[in-house]
Design a protein around this motif. Structure first.
Motif, PDB file in Angstrom:
ATOM      1  N   ASP A 218      -7.050 -23.103   6.945  1.00  0.00           N
ATOM      2  CA  ASP A 218      -7.951 -22.530   7.768  1.00  0.00           C
ATOM      3  C   ASP A 218      -9.425 -22.555   7.504  1.00  0.00           C
ATOM      4  OD1 ASP A 218      -8.893 -21.281  10.339  1.00  0.00           O
ATOM      5  OD2 ASP A 218      -8.288 -19.218   9.602  1.00  0.00           O
TER       6      ASP A 218
ATOM      7  N   ARG B 185      -4.740 -25.001  15.116  1.00  0.00           N
ATOM      8  CA  ARG B 185      -3.669 -23.985  15.081  1.00  0.00           C
ATOM      9  C   ARG B 185      -2.206 -24.931  14.231  1.00  0.00           C
ATOM     10  NH1 ARG B 185      -5.586 -21.842  19.440  1.00  0.00           N
ATOM     11  NH2 ARG B 185      -4.210 -22.716  20.849  1.00  0.00           N
TER      12      ARG B 185
ATOM     13  N   ILE C 196      -2.804 -25.607  10.749  1.00  0.00           N
ATOM     14  CA  ILE C 196      -2.564 -24.567   9.885  1.00  0.00           C
ATOM     15  C   ILE C 196      -1.180 -24.157   9.777  1.00  0.00           C
ATOM     16  CG2 ILE C 196      -3.133 -21.983   9.870  1.00  0.00           C
ATOM     17  CD1 ILE C 196      -6.056 -22.820  11.391  1.00  0.00           C
TER      18      ILE C 196
END
Length: 199
Positions: free
Chosen positions: A57, A145, A148
């Motif tokens: 991230d 996302r 991650i």
């Protein structure tokens, strides 16, 4: 450990934790080792997975901070350009030459993915680094996302696998030691059994 019940065999759960004459010290040690390995492995997997997800991230955030969008212009019709072998957007984009202005004021040219129907002179948006060079757009939204989550899950699973493998190795060593103890005791007991059988 198992107990016979009628014609079947019933396993006694957690027998290493219960007091019984057949339980040895090594059985209790093995039970504690397996419990410790399980707890430490799960804890380490979660912590390392979260750390890996946070690192990815942060890396994506830094990449977004270091890149910026700039206006560019198609140099030639996109209809004559070669199709992109792998389009990030999956929209059938093609590679076409574009021209943009770098931060130092110089004109730059390069190739980027554009819609196949665009004509020369069409305004497009490209991503550049601090030096004004073309770079791929940083992942965002669902794609970011996904990266991650996958980084956290993959790293956590790898750590859990290593921990469980280590636990199996320790358990196999304890089992070999226990078998050795049984064999040593059997060598002491066997002569008396033979006397009883022949007596």
């Amino acid at each position: 450990m198992a107990r016979t019940h009628g014609t079947g065999v019933r396993k006694v759960r957690l027998w290493r934790w219960r007091r019984n004459p057949l339980r040895r010290r090594s059985d209790l040690v093995e039970a504690w080792v397996l419990l410790a390995v399980l707890v430490l492995t799960l804890s380490a997997a979660v912590l390392v997975g979260l750390a890996a997800a946070a690192a990815v991230d942060d890396s994506l955030a830094e990449r977004r901070d270091r890149t910026r969008t700039v206006p560019a212009v198609l140099v030639e019709d996109a209809a004559h350009a070669a199709p992109a072998s792998v389009s990030e957007n999956g929209d059938g984009a093609v590679w076409a030459p574009v021209r943009w202005t770098a931060p130092d004021g110089t004109d730059r040219t390069g190739r980027t993915e554009v819609e196949p129907g665009n004509r020369a002179g069409t305004a497009v948006t490209v991503w550049t680094d601090p030096g004004g060079r073309l770079v791929p757009p940083p992942p965002g939204g669902a794609e970011a996302r996904f990266q991650i989550v996958m980084a956290g899950v993959t790293t956590g699973v790898a750590v859990a696998g290593l921990g469980l493998l280590g636990g199996r190795l320790v358990r196999s060593r304890l089992q070999r030691r226990r078998l050795g103890e049984w064999e040593a005791e059997w060598r002491l007991v066997e002569p008396s059994w033979r006397k009883r059988m022949t007596g």
